[in-house]
Design an enzyme around this catalytic site. Structure first.
Site, PDB file in Angstrom:
ATOM      1  N   SER A   1       0.760  -1.139  -0.035  1.00  6.54           N
ATOM      2  CA  SER A   1       0.054   0.061  -0.126  1.00  6.54           C
ATOM      3  C   SER A   1       0.861   1.374  -0.112  1.00  6.54           C
ATOM      4  O   SER A   1       1.708   1.650  -0.835  1.00  6.54           O
ATOM      5  CB  SER A   1      -0.958  -0.025   1.333  1.00  6.54           C
ATOM      6  OG  SER A   1      -1.862   0.978   1.013  1.00  6.54           O
TER       7      SER A   1
ATOM      8  N   ASP B   1       4.241  24.017  -1.309  1.00  3.30           N
ATOM      9  CA  ASP B   1       5.687  23.946  -1.674  1.00  3.30           C
ATOM     10  C   ASP B   1       6.067  22.322  -1.280  1.00  3.30           C
ATOM     11  O   ASP B   1       7.293  22.305  -0.536  1.00  3.30           O
ATOM     12  CB  ASP B   1       6.846  24.996  -1.145  1.00  3.30           C
ATOM     13  CG  ASP B   1       6.762  25.141   0.416  1.00  3.30           C
ATOM     14  OD1 ASP B   1       5.571  24.598   1.175  1.00  3.30           O
ATOM     15  OD2 ASP B   1       7.312  25.748   0.997  1.00  3.30           O
TER      16      ASP B   1
ATOM     17  N   HIS C   1      -7.266  -5.339  -1.028  1.00  2.00           N
ATOM     18  CA  HIS C   1      -6.320  -4.477  -0.547  1.00  2.00           C
ATOM     19  C   HIS C   1      -5.173  -5.174  -0.094  1.00  2.00           C
ATOM     20  O   HIS C   1      -4.023  -5.022   0.214  1.00  2.00           O
ATOM     21  CB  HIS C   1      -6.617  -3.124  -0.164  1.00  2.00           C
ATOM     22  CG  HIS C   1      -5.565  -2.388   0.085  1.00  2.00           C
ATOM     23  ND1 HIS C   1      -4.721  -1.510  -1.167  1.00  2.00           N
ATOM     24  CD2 HIS C   1      -4.885  -1.695   0.943  1.00  2.00           C
ATOM     25  CE1 HIS C   1      -3.963  -0.555  -0.693  1.00  2.00           C
ATOM     26  NE2 HIS C   1      -3.922  -0.966   0.460  1.00  2.00           N
TER      27      HIS C   1
END
Length: 431
Positions: A143, A352, A405
């Site tokens: 993951s 940023d 998953h």
């Protein structure tokens, strides 16, 4: 021998602790502790076995606490020494929690937390590799650990012999909005499958949600329980074998007390147990930043949710669970997230963020990369994974609908065996 070393089921467990820079570009900011646990076979006499480093999913969760000689670890130990890394901020590493950050200003909290993304997790691994005097080692990322793997391939490809990824190939360029557009659709499909299997559950959910709209209910930690929190248990639909346990929870959630409906204590306790954001706050506060490179998330999941109005429950309308998404209201409602609310807002607005991937380097990748991509993955969209893999030479994908998953946890021995075999085939073509 390490004084804290122990053995269990034929496996030797050796702890290692490292003092690493908080900020690798400015060591005056001090150091933090990073913990890793080495696993090897007691019977192993080969001191030259290569290393395999495991990167856990999340972000914000520690490495597995292995119990027994089984699963993917069993397969790995056949040919590797395994290093289970507690990523910075988790487990036995210097932990991130409202308890440890509560004394700082919101600005200081936010600045500190910017150093806990994949780039620095990878720098920590490199620090450890150098401490161990290892030339190259293999990595396994599950993951979010797969996201870390692509960061490692971007930053230090010459340090890697193999890369194995399960359910974790991210986009290297898309905005978080694209990710959440895809995951909301996957989450709706999981809802539809659940309610198709248990049609009576829809009425149960509406009854619970309407009760929460009209009454105050409190979790065992004193936190008021809301419809939005109730919807979040849908995150479990992304892993296998959770539909039936969810139905069992719903069918006896409400009881009658002196003629008045209340939520049972057992139900409320389980709702608290499923709020992993409480015990692992990095999972909430840095979740969207894992997609950010030079742009702000601005609460991406919250904004995208507004274009999927079905998830905004209203009495008399169908009820749908949400999935692996983070919303700003969580920092108003969750007991352990409240002290981090202002820092979360600062991080959501931060533009940023440094790059996490080097597109040019990945386009020239020489490391054999083997990936298990799950066709029905609710957390990591298959089409986005395939888009990234198409840009990377020597990356091979096994696309399967056999697993959710959590495939590595459910059938890890088989999955890792297949990925190792794929890696050997790729290496042979490069030889």
């Amino acid at each position: 021998m390490n004084a804290l070393e122990f053995t269990d089921a034929g496996v030797r467990y050796t702890p290692h602790t490292f003092q690493v820079p908080l900020d690798y570009s400015d060591e005056t900011k001090g150091r933090i502790e990073v913990f890793a646990r080495e696993l090897s076979l007691v019977s192993d006499t080969d001191n030259n076995k290569p290393w395999l480093v495991y990167f856990q999913g999340g972000p914000g969760f520690p490495s597995p606490r292995q119990n027994g000689h089984n699963g993917w670890v069993k397969r790995a130990l056949q040919q590797y020494r395994v290093l289970l890394l507690d990523q910075r901020g988790t487990g036995n590493s210097s932990v991130i929690h409202s308890q440890t950050l509560g004394h700082l200003s919101a600005e200081a909290q936010a600045e500190y937390l910017t150093h806990f993304r994949a780039d620095n997790i990878v720098r920590d691994a490199e620090f450890i590799r150098q401490q161990f005097n290892v030339d190259k080692w293999a990595i396994l990322g599950q993951s979010f650990g797969g996201f870390c793997s692509l960061t490692y391939l971007s930053m230090f490809p010459n340090s890697l012999s193999r890369s194995y990824i399960t359910g974790g190939v991210p986009s290297i360029s898309r905005h978080a909005d694209d990710v959440y557009q895809a995951t909301f659709k996957r989450t709706m499909a999981k809802n539809q499958a659940f309610f198709q299997q248990f049609p009576q559950a829809q009425q149960m959910c509406q009854k619970i949600a309407d009760h929460l709209l009209e009454n105050e209910e409190f979790l065992p930690n004193g936190q008021r329980f809301t419809v939005e929190q109730f919807q979040q248990i849908g995150i479990s639909f992304g892993v296998s074998d959770t539909f039936l346990p969810t139905y069992y929870l719903l069918e006896n959630a409400l009881i009658d007390v002196n003629g008045k409906a209340q939520l049972r204590y057992e139900f409320l306790n389980e709702m608290l147990n499923q709020q992993s954001f409480q015990t692992n706050p990095i999972y909430a506060i840095l979740h969207e930043s894992i997609y950010c490179q030079g742009f702000a998330s601005n609460w991406s999941a919250h904004r995208v949710r507004q274009s999927h109005d079905a998830f905004n429950y209203q009495s008399g309308k169908p009820f749908y669970f949400t999935g692996e998404m983070v919303f700003p209201w969580m920092f108003e409602q969750y007991q352990c997230l409240k002290p981090l609310q202002q820092a979360a807002q600062i991080l959501a607005e931060k533009q940023d963020w440094s790059p996490l991937y080097n597109t040019e380097q990945l386009a020239n990748n020489k490391v054999p990369v083997s990936c298990a991509v799950y066709a029905d993955d609710m957390f990591v969209e298959m089409d986005i994974s395939r888009e990234t893999l198409a840009l990377m030479p020597n990356a091979k994908a096994w696309i399967t609908n056999e697993y959710e998953h959590n495939g590595l946890r459910a059938d890890g021995e088989r999955i890792l065996d297949k990925l190792i075999e794929m890696g050997e085939q790729t290496a042979a073509t490069l030889a």
